[in-house]
Design a protein around this motif. Structure first.
Motif, PDB file in Angstrom:
ATOM      1  N   UNK A  14       0.819  -1.210   0.000  1.00  0.00           N
ATOM      2  CA  UNK A  14       0.000   0.000   0.000  1.00  0.00           C
ATOM      3  C   UNK A  14       0.856   1.265   0.000  1.00  0.00           C
ATOM      4  N   UNK A  15       0.184   2.377  -0.255  1.00  0.00           N
ATOM      5  CA  UNK A  15       0.853   3.675  -0.380  1.00  0.00           C
ATOM      6  C   UNK A  15       0.715   4.496   0.894  1.00  0.00           C
ATOM      7  N   UNK A  16       1.549   5.526   0.999  1.00  0.00           N
ATOM      8  CA  UNK A  16       1.362   6.559   2.011  1.00  0.00           C
ATOM      9  C   UNK A  16       0.171   7.414   1.571  1.00  0.00           C
ATOM     10  N   UNK A  17      -0.801   7.644   2.421  1.00  0.00           N
ATOM     11  CA  UNK A  17      -1.994   8.379   1.975  1.00  0.00           C
ATOM     12  C   UNK A  17      -1.728   9.826   1.613  1.00  0.00           C
ATOM     13  N   UNK A  18      -0.639  10.412   2.116  1.00  0.00           N
ATOM     14  CA  UNK A  18      -0.406  11.834   1.853  1.00  0.00           C
ATOM     15  C   UNK A  18       0.525  12.101   0.674  1.00  0.00           C
ATOM     16  N   UNK A  19       1.343  11.106   0.268  1.00  0.00           N
ATOM     17  CA  UNK A  19       2.216  11.288  -0.897  1.00  0.00           C
ATOM     18  C   UNK A  19       1.792  10.436  -2.085  1.00  0.00           C
ATOM     19  N   UNK A  20       1.051   9.376  -1.829  1.00  0.00           N
ATOM     20  CA  UNK A  20       0.646   8.378  -2.832  1.00  0.00           C
ATOM     21  C   UNK A  20       1.811   7.526  -3.324  1.00  0.00           C
ATOM     22  N   UNK A  21       2.973   7.634  -2.683  1.00  0.00           N
ATOM     23  CA  UNK A  21       4.091   6.744  -2.981  1.00  0.00           C
ATOM     24  C   UNK A  21       4.054   5.517  -2.078  1.00  0.00           C
ATOM     25  N   UNK A  22       4.719   4.456  -2.481  1.00  0.00           N
ATOM     26  CA  UNK A  22       4.748   3.221  -1.711  1.00  0.00           C
ATOM     27  C   UNK A  22       5.199   3.508  -0.278  1.00  0.00           C
ATOM     28  N   UNK A  23       4.561   2.872   0.678  1.00  0.00           N
ATOM     29  CA  UNK A  23       4.874   3.064   2.097  1.00  0.00           C
ATOM     30  C   UNK A  23       6.028   2.143   2.463  1.00  0.00           C
ATOM     31  N   UNK A  24       7.215   2.723   2.646  1.00  0.00           N
ATOM     32  CA  UNK A  24       8.403   1.927   2.933  1.00  0.00           C
ATOM     33  C   UNK A  24       8.255   1.117   4.213  1.00  0.00           C
ATOM     34  N   UNK A  25       7.446   1.619   5.166  1.00  0.00           N
ATOM     35  CA  UNK A  25       7.276   0.919   6.438  1.00  0.00           C
ATOM     36  C   UNK A  25       6.534  -0.408   6.279  1.00  0.00           C
TER      37      UNK A  25
END
Length: 362
Positions: free
Chosen positions: A102-113
């Motif tokens: 899934x993505x980070x909701x604020x950047x729309x980039x992949x969530x590294x965590x």
């Protein structure tokens, strides 16, 4: 109003583009002519890597990177479902399996965590996408990859010219892959793309793969593709490089100005992290009643686009790779994102008009 004003860009660069293209027409080396090596050298220097390999498209760049890394059946590649289909498409074409995170909701980039939890013994690579012109969290991604012995392929189709912690997009990982599709921050007048790497062996593999796996004429040392970038398209990129620094400055300034003009409206904007910038391949906001807002903007003469309306794991071709309920942030973003007109030649008057129409539509 143009969504991306390529006509104004051409008007500013007409003479340089015509001189460059006429030179190709005169020498007649339409495939692998001198402009190809000239462009590759200029782009490698700009990104700060040892090797740039021009290819037929951004899609070919991703596929050739996977092939050069010998990724195939039985392997897994971690990527995002909130991107253009080419990111997952090339993984499947290589015979591997895309694993969606899934993505980070604020950047729309992949969530590294969320990446480490998706790693299995079959994982061979991570393919983050630098969406909308902002690089993903490559330091965190590279650290995870190093710990697990994985390659990293930055899908930088939308972020050429952006920086992350002071370093250029495309020069941050095992491979950087970009596109010169006409609407990209640095585009040609057809299809084109490039790979970037500091690894000499991978660069040589990529060069061979793009010419049907040939290490020399009619000697096929590996499986390859017809993946060369036309000389004419390289000539266009070389001409466009003449004012590319100015264009990046304009994109950064226009993105900041959009942010300021929209600050008092009740809509979410993308967040740009403090350690990077965004070249705004698309200036994108989140809108709850998107269809109604888009229709109102269209009626006001404001073109818009949606990048992207359906996450990949909801697409028929890729649904088997993840359950429908997976990646909820990507699903929500797909239902709300709306891209506004953006290019280096967007005037402030037109930007004011766009914001006024959006304000009225909301």
């Amino acid at each position: 109003m143009q969504f991306i004003d390529l006509k104004a860009q051409y008007a500013a660069l007409r003479e340089s583009i015509q001189v460059r293209m006429n030179a190709v027409l005169e020498h007649g080396q339409y495939i692998m002519g001198p402009e190809v090596a000239e462009m590759e050298a200029a782009l490698a220097a700009r990104v700060g890597v040892d090797h740039c390999i021009s290819v037929a498209s951004g899609t070919e760049a991703l596929l050739i990177a996977l092939m050069a890394l010998d990724i195939g059946p039985g392997d897994e590649v971690i990527t995002t479902p909130f991107t253009f289909a080419a990111s997952a498409e090339t993984i499947v074409l290589a015979g591997a399996t895309p694993v969606f995170v899934d993505i980070e909701p604020d950047t729309c980039n992949i969530d590294a965590a969320l990446i480490e939890a998706a790693i299995t013994p079959r994982t061979r690579a991570i393919m983050p996408v630098s969406l909308y012109g902002q690089v993903a969290d490559m330091a965190a991604i590279n650290a995870i990859a190093a710990q697990h012995g994985l390659a990293v392929i930055e899908d930088a189709a939308q972020s050429f010219g952006a920086t992350y912690q002071g370093r250029p997009s495309c020069g941050l990982s095992t491979f950087g892959a970009t596109s010169f599709f006409p609407s990209k921050p640095l585009g040609c007048y057809g299809d084109g793309g490039a790979l970037f790497t500091n690894d000499a062996a991978l660069a040589q593999a990529a060069r061979e793969i793009r010419v049907h796996g040939q290490s020399k004429r009619y000697h096929h040392s590996r499986i390859g593709v017809g993946g060369r970038m036309d000389t004419l398209q390289c000539a266009v990129v070389l001409a466009k490089l003449e004012r590319f620094d100015w264009e990046i400055e304009r994109r950064l300034a226009l993105g900041d100005r959009y942010h300021q003009l929209l600050a008092d409206l009740s809509l979410r904007r993308l967040v740009v992290r403090p350690d990077r910038d965004c070249v705004w391949a698309q200036y994108t906001v989140f809108v709850e009643q998107r269809a109604a807002v888009q229709a109102a903007l269209q009626a006001a003469g404001i073109p818009t686009a949606i990048h992207y309306p359906i996450p990949l794991h909801h697409q028929p071709a890729y649904a088997r790779f993840a359950p429908q309920e997976a990646c909820p942030h990507a699903v929500r973003a797909a239902a709300q994102v709306l891209s506004l007109p953006m290019s280096a030649d967007l005037s402030e008057a037109d930007q004011d008009r766009i914001v006024a129409a959006l304000r009225q539509a909301l």
